[in-house]
Design an enzyme around this catalytic site. Structure first.
Site, PDB file in Angstrom:
ATOM      1  N   GLU A 117      -1.453  -1.478  -4.691  1.00 34.46           N
ATOM      2  CA  GLU A 117      -2.652  -0.673  -4.908  1.00 34.46           C
ATOM      3  C   GLU A 117      -2.377   0.396  -5.959  1.00 34.46           C
ATOM      4  OE1 GLU A 117      -5.714   2.210  -2.447  1.00 34.46           O
ATOM      5  OE2 GLU A 117      -4.625   0.647  -1.365  1.00 34.46           O
ATOM      6  N   ASP A 173       0.877  -1.166   0.000  1.00 38.46           N
ATOM      7  CA  ASP A 173       0.000   0.000   0.000  1.00 38.46           C
ATOM      8  C   ASP A 173       0.915   1.216   0.000  1.00 38.46           C
ATOM      9  OD1 ASP A 173      -2.235   1.715   0.259  1.00 38.46           O
ATOM     10  OD2 ASP A 173      -1.951   1.754   2.435  1.00 38.46           O
ATOM     11  N   ASP A 194      -1.948   1.259   7.377  1.00 44.18           N
ATOM     12  CA  ASP A 194      -1.205   1.027   6.136  1.00 44.18           C
ATOM     13  C   ASP A 194      -0.851  -0.444   5.965  1.00 44.18           C
ATOM     14  OD1 ASP A 194      -0.895   3.900   5.305  1.00 44.18           O
ATOM     15  OD2 ASP A 194       0.108   3.974   7.247  1.00 44.18           O
TER      16      ASP A 194
END
Length: 173
Positions: free
Chosen positions: A69, A8, A141
């Protein structure tokens, strides 16, 4: 068994999460943590911390596949640019080690983990904890990185059942 690294990306903290997929399809938690990039002298040094941190994670945990992502459009153009640069640095750390990388949008990740593309961050954290049998509050996160890895595990399993490439299994084209 296949080991998947989920990333991420962020310009202040980048989440990393690693899971193993066993032959029967069971998902097992291996590792998760935020790479804290703050405290560097300037933004280029944050990117250096990101590259070095991911290199260490990859060297230590030896994932076979990576999922990351995709960037969403933020309201602040400067933030979006920094996020894009951090994502690019993360992707470079992966491709320099010849690992396959798969990209997923935030809505796809939320859909795969929670069941709806508009899920709240807390719902994602909660479901990741349940799916991986983790106790206590997950750092946001790192939880998002685990969610990216779980999403790829689901897409990968579907692709195998269909006899197609993972990119084709999720594609709407």
């Amino acid at each position: 068994m296949t080991r998947i690294l989920g990333i991420d990306p962020g310009s202040q903290r980048t989440g990393v999460g690693i899971i193993d997929i066993e032959a029967g399809g069971q998902v097992r938690h291996v590792y998760h943590a935020p790479l804290v990039l703050l405290g560097a002298d300037d933004f280029p040094q944050r990117l250096r911390r990101l590259l070095d941190g991911l290199a260490e994670v990859i060297e230590t945990w030896r994932p076979q596949e990576v999922a990351i992502e995709k960037v969403f459009m933020a309201r602040n153009p400067d933030s979006a640019l920094k996020l894009g640069q951090a994502r690019g640095a993360a992707m470079c750390a992966v491709v320099l080690r010849d690992l396959p990388i798969h990209e997923y949008a935030a809505k796809e990740i939320k859909l795969a983990v929670v069941g709806k593309g508009g899920a709240e961050k807390q719902q994602v954290q909660h479901m990741v904890g349940i799916m991986l049998n983790l106790h206590g509050k997950l750092q946001a996160d790192a939880a998002d990185a685990l969610a990216v890895a779980i999403t790829h595990a689901h897409v990968r399993a579907t692709a195998q059942r269909l006899g197609v490439d993972a990119r084709q299994a999720w594609s709407r084209k």
